[in-house]
Design an enzyme around this catalytic site. Structure first.
Site, PDB file in Angstrom:
ATOM      1  N   GLN A   1      -4.762  -5.263   6.792  1.00 13.78           N
ATOM      2  CA  GLN A   1      -5.668  -6.000   6.151  1.00 13.78           C
ATOM      3  C   GLN A   1      -5.707  -7.292   6.917  1.00 13.78           C
ATOM      4  O   GLN A   1      -6.887  -7.660   7.288  1.00 13.78           O
ATOM      5  CB  GLN A   1      -5.353  -6.298   4.716  1.00 13.78           C
ATOM      6  CG  GLN A   1      -5.654  -5.293   3.850  1.00 13.78           C
ATOM      7  CD  GLN A   1      -7.131  -4.471   3.846  1.00 13.78           C
ATOM      8  OE1 GLN A   1      -7.885  -5.129   3.955  1.00 13.78           O
ATOM      9  NE2 GLN A   1      -7.103  -3.265   3.519  1.00 13.78           N
TER      10      GLN A   1
ATOM     11  N   HIS B   1       0.684  -1.149  -0.101  1.00 10.85           N
ATOM     12  CA  HIS B   1      -0.067   0.070  -0.026  1.00 10.85           C
ATOM     13  C   HIS B   1       0.854   1.333   0.024  1.00 10.85           C
ATOM     14  O   HIS B   1       1.962   1.140   0.475  1.00 10.85           O
ATOM     15  CB  HIS B   1      -0.836   0.176   1.195  1.00 10.85           C
ATOM     16  CG  HIS B   1      -1.827   1.022   1.345  1.00 10.85           C
ATOM     17  ND1 HIS B   1      -1.662   2.264   1.909  1.00 10.85           N
ATOM     18  CD2 HIS B   1      -3.108   1.162   1.107  1.00 10.85           C
ATOM     19  CE1 HIS B   1      -2.878   2.967   1.853  1.00 10.85           C
ATOM     20  NE2 HIS B   1      -3.708   2.132   1.606  1.00 10.85           N
TER      21      HIS B   1
ATOM     22  N   CYS C   1      -4.836   2.698  -3.709  1.00  8.04           N
ATOM     23  CA  CYS C   1      -3.353   3.077  -3.027  1.00  8.04           C
ATOM     24  C   CYS C   1      -2.382   2.140  -3.273  1.00  8.04           C
ATOM     25  O   CYS C   1      -1.710   1.772  -2.317  1.00  8.04           O
ATOM     26  CB  CYS C   1      -3.744   3.424  -1.354  1.00  8.04           C
ATOM     27  SG  CYS C   1      -4.687   4.693  -1.271  1.00  8.04           S
TER      28      CYS C   1
ATOM     29  N   LYS D   1     -10.236  -0.326  10.300  1.00  5.43           N
ATOM     30  CA  LYS D   1     -10.633  -1.689   9.602  1.00  5.43           C
ATOM     31  C   LYS D   1     -11.213  -2.767  10.516  1.00  5.43           C
ATOM     32  O   LYS D   1     -11.570  -3.739  10.068  1.00  5.43           O
ATOM     33  CB  LYS D   1      -9.353  -2.080   8.721  1.00  5.43           C
ATOM     34  CG  LYS D   1      -9.146  -0.964   7.494  1.00  5.43           C
ATOM     35  CD  LYS D   1      -7.828  -1.726   6.618  1.00  5.43           C
ATOM     36  CE  LYS D   1      -7.216  -0.367   6.158  1.00  5.43           C
ATOM     37  NZ  LYS D   1      -7.961   0.092   5.013  1.00  5.43           N
TER      38      LYS D   1
ATOM     39  N   ASP E   1       2.979  -4.939   8.098  1.00  8.71           N
ATOM     40  CA  ASP E   1       1.981  -4.176   8.087  1.00  8.71           C
ATOM     41  C   ASP E   1       0.573  -5.229   8.125  1.00  8.71           C
ATOM     42  O   ASP E   1       0.241  -5.686   7.167  1.00  8.71           O
ATOM     43  CB  ASP E   1       1.776  -3.320   6.736  1.00  8.71           C
ATOM     44  CG  ASP E   1       0.422  -2.506   6.159  1.00  8.71           C
ATOM     45  OD1 ASP E   1      -0.158  -2.413   7.178  1.00  8.71           O
ATOM     46  OD2 ASP E   1       0.454  -1.867   5.106  1.00  8.71           O
TER      47      ASP E   1
END
Ligand SMILES: Cc1ncc(COP(=O)(O)O)c(C=O)c1O
Length: 424
Positions: free
Chosen positions: A221, A141, A382, A244, A218
């Protein structure tokens, strides 16, 4: 346990997880799902952008503001003490959710982006020299690309990118070859928002560690689809973002190993992050406060606390099982539509259906399905380098969460057939 026995146990656990999961009961907990859009029931399939919030989260935020609103860490009065307790209880909840060793390792940020910037500026930049390297992957991202570009540009270091294959899987052998004595950090997505690919993060961290390279994962998600355990992954840093995770916007989490965080200078200066201040010199507060300058978003962690409780009550076994079933079902629907091509077909993927349709721009797809009440995302998500890798300007993306249903995917399928007819 024997491998066959383990697989059988896993299958039977999955069966019992799906047997106890009642999607309609879950949906009833999310007030917004009852609304209509353009005269049709809302079909919300933009969860990778942000998820909807269960009532428990909305109530936690409201009761904070109506019952105990006060600034934290600063007052001796009753409300300030209660607000501080709730604020710190949330930190402990987040620690447990990610299985960090201590709550000092949990830093509140505004979002995942701020967590990555904090690590880029406080951990990596002070040690970057010309010729040093930062390693990322081709599926990141923008928030896991641009901060590294900025610190590299400012220091003469180089950004290295590990490639992905045509399925959207990371090429691990290339990743390993790119780990060199000059690599100052490897920053890798746990799960791609544009492709759905789930990366083998334990293996990635093991490889990096074997080359003496610190890691940032990261998990923006991954964290709302599967259990993310920072001690099992053994990364140095990990970021996640509350909105999220069925929580509010404006609250993110940075996990860092205590020894790493201890050795880092503050990211921002101001109130709360200091131990003492004089015009000659200031000294820093202990962890985690050293990285939390100024009045924080107090309702944020409190709302996130309720969101994590909610996720745990439903359970990742049930969520994973339901979402895997939906992904398979949705993949079948898309494959049956003329001219649709899936972008991102990794063997290990979750909850993302990114696709293009011959002769139709993704924005037109998004606009037409919106008329049917279906919310999907269109654009580059993104992740412009991912679009470039697959030779498309943009994709349409349906992304799933625990409250989605097969019927909603049927509605998406019917809406896409209308798109096909309009552009026939
Ligand atoms: C994989 C990934 N990383 C990072 C981010 C950034 O999250 P935020 O904008 O909340 O900082 C996102 C958001 O879409 C994402 O999907």
């Amino acid at each position: 346990m024997h491998a066959k026995g383990a697989a059988a146990t896993e299958q039977s656990e999955q069966r019992s997880a799906s047997a106890t999961f009642d999607v309609q009961r879950v949906r009833a907990d999310f007030p917004i799902l009852a609304r209509t859009v353009n005269g049709r029931p809302l079909v919300y399939l933009d969860n990778a952008a942000t998820s909807q919030k269960p009532r428990a989260v909305l109530e936690a935020i409201t009761s904070y503001y109506t019952g105990i609103n006060a600034n934290v860490h600063r007052g001796v009065h009753e409300l300030s003490g209660r607000a501080t307790d709730a604020y710190e209880a949330a930190r402990e909840r987040i620690r447990a959710f990610f299985n960090a060793r201590t709550s000092h390792e949990i830093i509140y940020t505004r979002n995942a982006t701020e967590g990555i910037n904090l690590v880029a500026y406080s951990f990596v930049r002070p040690n970057l020299r010309p010729g040093d390297e930062v390693l990322i992957t081709a599926m990141e991202h923008h928030s896991n690309i641009v901060p590294w570009q900025i610190v590299c540009e400012g220091t003469g270091a180089t950004l290295k990118v590990a490639p992905i294959d045509d399925r959207g899987e990371l090429q691990l052998d290339s990743f390993e070859r790119l780990l060199t004595p000059r690599t100052k950090i490897a920053a890798v997505s746990h799960m791609s928002n544009a492709l759905g690919t789930i990366n083998p993060v334990k293996e990635i961290v093991r490889l990096a560690r074997a080359h003496g390279v610190p890691t940032l994962i990261d998990a923006s998600q991954a964290a709302y689809h599967m259990r993310v355990d920072v001690q099992a992954i053994d990364c140095d840093f990990l970021v996640a973002t509350g909105h999220k995770l069925y929580g509010p916007t404006g609250i993110g989490v940075l996990y860092g190993k205590e020894a790493r965080l201890d050795a880092m200078p503050p990211f921002m200066g101001g109130g709360d992050m200091i131990s003492s201040v004089s015009f000659e010199r200031s000294t820093w507060n202990v962890l985690p406060y050293k990285f939390e300058a100024g009045t924080p978003h107090i309702a944020g962690p409190i709302g996130l606390h309720a969101a994590l409780d909610y996720i745990e009550a439903v359970g990742f076994d049930a969520i994973g099982c339901h979402e895997r079933e939906l992904l398979e079902y949705g993949t079948g629907i898309l494959q049956d539509i003329d001219g649709v091509r899936l972008i991102g077909t990794a063997r290990h993927k979750a909850s993302i259906l990114s696709f293009v349709m011959d002769g139709v721009h993704p924005h037109d797809i998004g606009t037409i399905v919106d008329r049917e009440g279906v919310a999907i995302r269109t654009g580059h998500h993104c992740a412009q380098p991912v679009m470039e890798r697959f030779g498309v300007p943009a994709t349409a993306r349906a992304s799933l969460a625990m409250y989605n249903t097969r019927e909603e995917l049927d509605t998406l399928g019917r809406a896409l057939k209308k798109v096909r007819e309009v552009f026939a």
